[in-house]
Scaffold this motif. Structure first.
Motif, PDB file in Angstrom:
ATOM      1  N   VAL A  32      -5.287   3.134   8.127  1.00 40.16           N
ATOM      2  CA  VAL A  32      -4.422   1.999   7.810  1.00 40.16           C
ATOM      3  C   VAL A  32      -4.173   1.270   9.119  1.00 40.16           C
ATOM      4  O   VAL A  32      -3.676   1.859  10.078  1.00 40.16           O
ATOM      5  CB  VAL A  32      -3.085   2.440   7.182  1.00 40.16           C
ATOM      6  CG1 VAL A  32      -2.234   1.214   6.847  1.00 40.16           C
ATOM      7  CG2 VAL A  32      -3.325   3.284   5.933  1.00 40.16           C
ATOM      8  N   VAL A  71      -3.478   4.914  -2.572  1.00 40.90           N
ATOM      9  CA  VAL A  71      -4.546   5.792  -2.096  1.00 40.90           C
ATOM     10  C   VAL A  71      -4.097   7.234  -2.266  1.00 40.90           C
ATOM     11  O   VAL A  71      -3.011   7.609  -1.801  1.00 40.90           O
ATOM     12  CB  VAL A  71      -4.889   5.504  -0.626  1.00 40.90           C
ATOM     13  CG1 VAL A  71      -5.881   6.534  -0.097  1.00 40.90           C
ATOM     14  CG2 VAL A  71      -5.443   4.091  -0.470  1.00 40.90           C
ATOM     15  N   THR A 127      -3.541   7.277  10.179  1.00 46.58           N
ATOM     16  CA  THR A 127      -4.853   7.904  10.094  1.00 46.58           C
ATOM     17  C   THR A 127      -4.773   9.010   9.055  1.00 46.58           C
ATOM     18  O   THR A 127      -3.840   9.818   9.074  1.00 46.58           O
ATOM     19  CB  THR A 127      -5.278   8.488  11.455  1.00 46.58           C
ATOM     20  OG1 THR A 127      -5.340   7.435  12.425  1.00 46.58           O
ATOM     21  CG2 THR A 127      -6.638   9.151  11.366  1.00 46.58           C
ATOM     22  N   VAL A 130      -1.663  12.960   6.754  1.00 50.11           N
ATOM     23  CA  VAL A 130      -1.377  11.571   7.107  1.00 50.11           C
ATOM     24  C   VAL A 130      -0.599  11.563   8.415  1.00 50.11           C
ATOM     25  O   VAL A 130       0.512  12.107   8.494  1.00 50.11           O
ATOM     26  CB  VAL A 130      -0.562  10.872   6.008  1.00 50.11           C
ATOM     27  CG1 VAL A 130      -0.230   9.438   6.410  1.00 50.11           C
ATOM     28  CG2 VAL A 130      -1.322  10.890   4.678  1.00 50.11           C
ATOM     29  N   GLY A 184      -9.936   7.855   6.357  1.00 48.84           N
ATOM     30  CA  GLY A 184      -9.632   6.430   6.300  1.00 48.84           C
ATOM     31  C   GLY A 184      -8.532   6.059   7.263  1.00 48.84           C
ATOM     32  O   GLY A 184      -7.842   6.917   7.812  1.00 48.84           O
ATOM     33  N   THR A 196      -6.838   3.897  15.536  1.00 53.04           N
ATOM     34  CA  THR A 196      -6.322   2.568  15.206  1.00 53.04           C
ATOM     35  C   THR A 196      -6.025   1.749  16.457  1.00 53.04           C
ATOM     36  O   THR A 196      -6.013   0.524  16.392  1.00 53.04           O
ATOM     37  CB  THR A 196      -5.048   2.652  14.344  1.00 53.04           C
ATOM     38  OG1 THR A 196      -4.030   3.369  15.042  1.00 53.04           O
ATOM     39  CG2 THR A 196      -5.332   3.359  13.017  1.00 53.04           C
ATOM     40  N   GLU A 243      -1.626  -1.358  -4.044  1.00 53.59           N
ATOM     41  CA  GLU A 243      -2.744  -0.446  -3.838  1.00 53.59           C
ATOM     42  C   GLU A 243      -2.195   0.941  -3.564  1.00 53.59           C
ATOM     43  O   GLU A 243      -1.251   1.103  -2.781  1.00 53.59           O
ATOM     44  CB  GLU A 243      -3.609  -0.904  -2.658  1.00 53.59           C
ATOM     45  CG  GLU A 243      -4.827  -0.038  -2.405  1.00 53.59           C
ATOM     46  CD  GLU A 243      -5.692  -0.539  -1.252  1.00 53.59           C
ATOM     47  OE1 GLU A 243      -6.811  -0.013  -1.082  1.00 53.59           O
ATOM     48  OE2 GLU A 243      -5.248  -1.446  -0.519  1.00 53.59           O
ATOM     49  N   LEU A 261       0.844  -1.194   0.000  1.00 52.39           N
ATOM     50  CA  LEU A 261       0.000   0.000   0.000  1.00 52.39           C
ATOM     51  C   LEU A 261       0.877   1.240   0.000  1.00 52.39           C
ATOM     52  O   LEU A 261       1.914   1.275   0.668  1.00 52.39           O
ATOM     53  CB  LEU A 261      -0.892  -0.004   1.252  1.00 52.39           C
ATOM     54  CG  LEU A 261      -1.674   1.258   1.580  1.00 52.39           C
ATOM     55  CD1 LEU A 261      -2.797   1.483   0.567  1.00 52.39           C
ATOM     56  CD2 LEU A 261      -2.247   1.191   3.004  1.00 52.39           C
ATOM     57  N   TRP A 277      -5.674  -0.835   4.284  1.00 54.12           N
ATOM     58  CA  TRP A 277      -6.423   0.408   4.141  1.00 54.12           C
ATOM     59  C   TRP A 277      -7.917   0.163   4.273  1.00 54.12           C
ATOM     60  O   TRP A 277      -8.478  -0.761   3.680  1.00 54.12           O
ATOM     61  CB  TRP A 277      -6.124   1.036   2.788  1.00 54.12           C
ATOM     62  CG  TRP A 277      -7.046   2.156   2.383  1.00 54.12           C
ATOM     63  CD1 TRP A 277      -8.005   2.133   1.419  1.00 54.12           C
ATOM     64  CD2 TRP A 277      -7.080   3.480   2.935  1.00 54.12           C
ATOM     65  NE1 TRP A 277      -8.637   3.350   1.327  1.00 54.12           N
ATOM     66  CE2 TRP A 277      -8.085   4.199   2.243  1.00 54.12           C
ATOM     67  CE3 TRP A 277      -6.353   4.122   3.948  1.00 54.12           C
ATOM     68  CZ2 TRP A 277      -8.385   5.528   2.542  1.00 54.12           C
ATOM     69  CZ3 TRP A 277      -6.653   5.450   4.239  1.00 54.12           C
ATOM     70  CH2 TRP A 277      -7.655   6.131   3.544  1.00 54.12           C
ATOM     71  N   THR A 278      -8.580   1.018   5.060  1.00 51.74           N
ATOM     72  CA  THR A 278     -10.041   1.034   5.147  1.00 51.74           C
ATOM     73  C   THR A 278     -10.495   2.462   4.959  1.00 51.74           C
ATOM     74  O   THR A 278     -10.167   3.336   5.763  1.00 51.74           O
ATOM     75  CB  THR A 278     -10.546   0.514   6.508  1.00 51.74           C
ATOM     76  OG1 THR A 278     -10.015  -0.785   6.760  1.00 51.74           O
ATOM     77  CG2 THR A 278     -12.072   0.444   6.513  1.00 51.74           C
ATOM     78  N   ALA A 279     -11.249   2.716   3.880  1.00 51.83           N
ATOM     79  CA  ALA A 279     -11.755   4.054   3.625  1.00 51.83           C
ATOM     80  C   ALA A 279     -12.995   4.327   4.474  1.00 51.83           C
ATOM     81  O   ALA A 279     -13.750   3.406   4.805  1.00 51.83           O
ATOM     82  CB  ALA A 279     -12.095   4.215   2.146  1.00 51.83           C
ATOM     83  N   LEU A 312       0.190   5.492   0.562  1.00 51.59           N
ATOM     84  CA  LEU A 312      -0.603   6.702   0.729  1.00 51.59           C
ATOM     85  C   LEU A 312       0.165   7.810   0.026  1.00 51.59           C
ATOM     86  O   LEU A 312       1.287   8.155   0.428  1.00 51.59           O
ATOM     87  CB  LEU A 312      -0.791   7.042   2.208  1.00 51.59           C
ATOM     88  CG  LEU A 312      -1.475   5.985   3.071  1.00 51.59           C
ATOM     89  CD1 LEU A 312      -1.550   6.451   4.527  1.00 51.59           C
ATOM     90  CD2 LEU A 312      -2.865   5.662   2.550  1.00 51.59           C
TER      91      LEU A 312
END
Length: 383
Positions: free
Chosen positions: A369, A47, A338, A54, A367, A86, A45, A4, A374-376, A6
């Motif tokens: 991490v 984002v 976050t 971030v 979203g 988180t 992925e 992933l 990752w969760t949107a 960001l």
């Protein structure tokens, strides 16, 4: 290959002095890279975080998330995205007598990381609702250091300290004795103790001198009579001495522990909270606390900077619980982040006394991490 990235956000990691435009890459559940630009084809992925902030994954140091096992517990996963959290640190919902259930039925099934302060009361917080309020330390027979130490050793991977609630409501006529028992257990486990103090007795004069370096005084901006100000509005000498020896001052907003008058005076005097937490539970999850991001937004509007509030919800709570692998975007750290949006506007915020403040900013979570995944936030109405 990274799992992933960001991409293009403002990376704000104040615990490491980082504030720059960069990409953050994750691999195998950990932070793998923080670089000015990571090619899109280097990750499975990507984002787009342009225009967003971030941060390390936010840590809420004071929550109650033993959902279904205690009357005050809320579902951590249900509020994680809206709160930008988180890592939830449960502040003593469970004691030695019911910690196994907390672990098996909530913690092990949760998508959110949950760590815990263990309540010195064997029963945990068992009588807490609008109509029933029974302090778990009101019967001193429930406070046993031997049971707490045995539980703390058995669940050392989850338990980060001892929790004790004292005062007229939580402790009845037990006075300061539950704190002394909790400190004995904490000393044997070599862990800190988080202390809640509601209404005297006992009073601040009995409690503050007992706290050791690393111990946490939660509800530090609460109203009189356990206000940390003198009558003239300045910080009390014993409070200054406690901070000087390393006591951690935590907000623990909850339903009764944030007084705007106290907060404004303390911030003006430079006595900022070390950690900002929500103390979210069933009686405040729909107001006045709501969640961690609503609480952090209040402090932005009270005069703290974004860097200060992020520190108070990342590296500072990570240090308080002895988990330096959390609250950081250093390469090799646990892969939590976050993604925030700071919006300008007009927002109403209420403190624990019902006073309203109209602020010009609010933080929203776009979203999370969690361990590199990752969760949107798919909610259409982020207001």
């Amino acid at each position: 290959m990274l799992d992933l990235v960001l991409k293009g956000g403002r990376v704000l990691d104040p615990g490491r002095g980082v504030d720059l435009s960069a990409d953050v890459g994750f691999r195998d559940g950990k932070v793998a890279a923080v670089e000015p630009s990571i090619p899109k084809d280097a990750a499975r992925e990507v984002v787009d975080a342009a225009g967003l902030v971030v941060t390390p994954g936010l840590i809420d140091l004071h929550t109650h998330v033993y959902w279904g096992g205690t009357s005050l517990g809320v579902d951590a996963d249900a509020i994680a995205l809206r709160g930008g959290i988180t890592t939830f640190v449960d502040a003593g919902s469970a004691g030695a007598g019911n910690f196994h259930g907390f672990r098996r039925h909530v913690i092990e099934r949760s998508n959110s990381r949950i760590l815990c302060y263990l309540n010195i009361s064997f029963a945990g917080i068992y009588g807490f609702s609008k109509n029933v309020m029974v302090g778990e330390c009101s019967d001193i027979r429930l406070c046993d250091a031997r049971e707490a130490v045995a539980c703390g050793k058995e669940h050392a991977d989850l338990i980060v300290g001892m929790k004790v609630r004292i005062g007229r409501l939580a402790g009845g006529t037990s006075g300061v004795a539950p704190l002394d028992i909790a400190l004995e257990a904490a000393d044997r486990l070599q862990l800190p103790c988080m202390t809640h103090l509601d209404y005297p007795p006992p009073g601040r004069f009995e409690v503050i001198p007992r706290l050791r370096p690393g111990d946490v005084l939660t509800h530090c901006y609460k109203p009189f009579p356990n206000d940390i100000r003198q009558g003239d509005g300045h910080v009390r000498a014993d409070i200054k001495a406690a901070r000087a020896r390393g006591v951690v001052f935590d907000i623990g907003h909850g339903m009764g522990a944030l007084d705007y008058e106290v907060a404004r005076a303390m911030i003006a005097e430079g006595f900022l909270p070390d950690t900002i937490s929500s103390d979210v539970h069933t009686l405040c999850v729909d107001g006045p606390a709501f969640d961690l991001l609503r609480t952090l937004s209040k402090f932005l509007c009270l005069g703290m900077t974004l860097e200060q509030v992020v520190t108070a919800a990342t590296s500072a709570p990570a240090a308080a619980i002895g988990r330096p692998e959390l609250g950081s975007l250093a390469v090799g750290a646990i892969g939590d982040a976050t993604v925030l949006q700071e919006r300008a506007g007009s927002f109403d915020y209420v403190d624990s006394l019902g006073r309203t403040m109209t602020g010009d900013r609010r933080l929203f979570c776009r979203g999370l991490v969690r361990s590199g995944i990752w969760t949107a936030n798919e909610e259409q109405d982020l207001g």
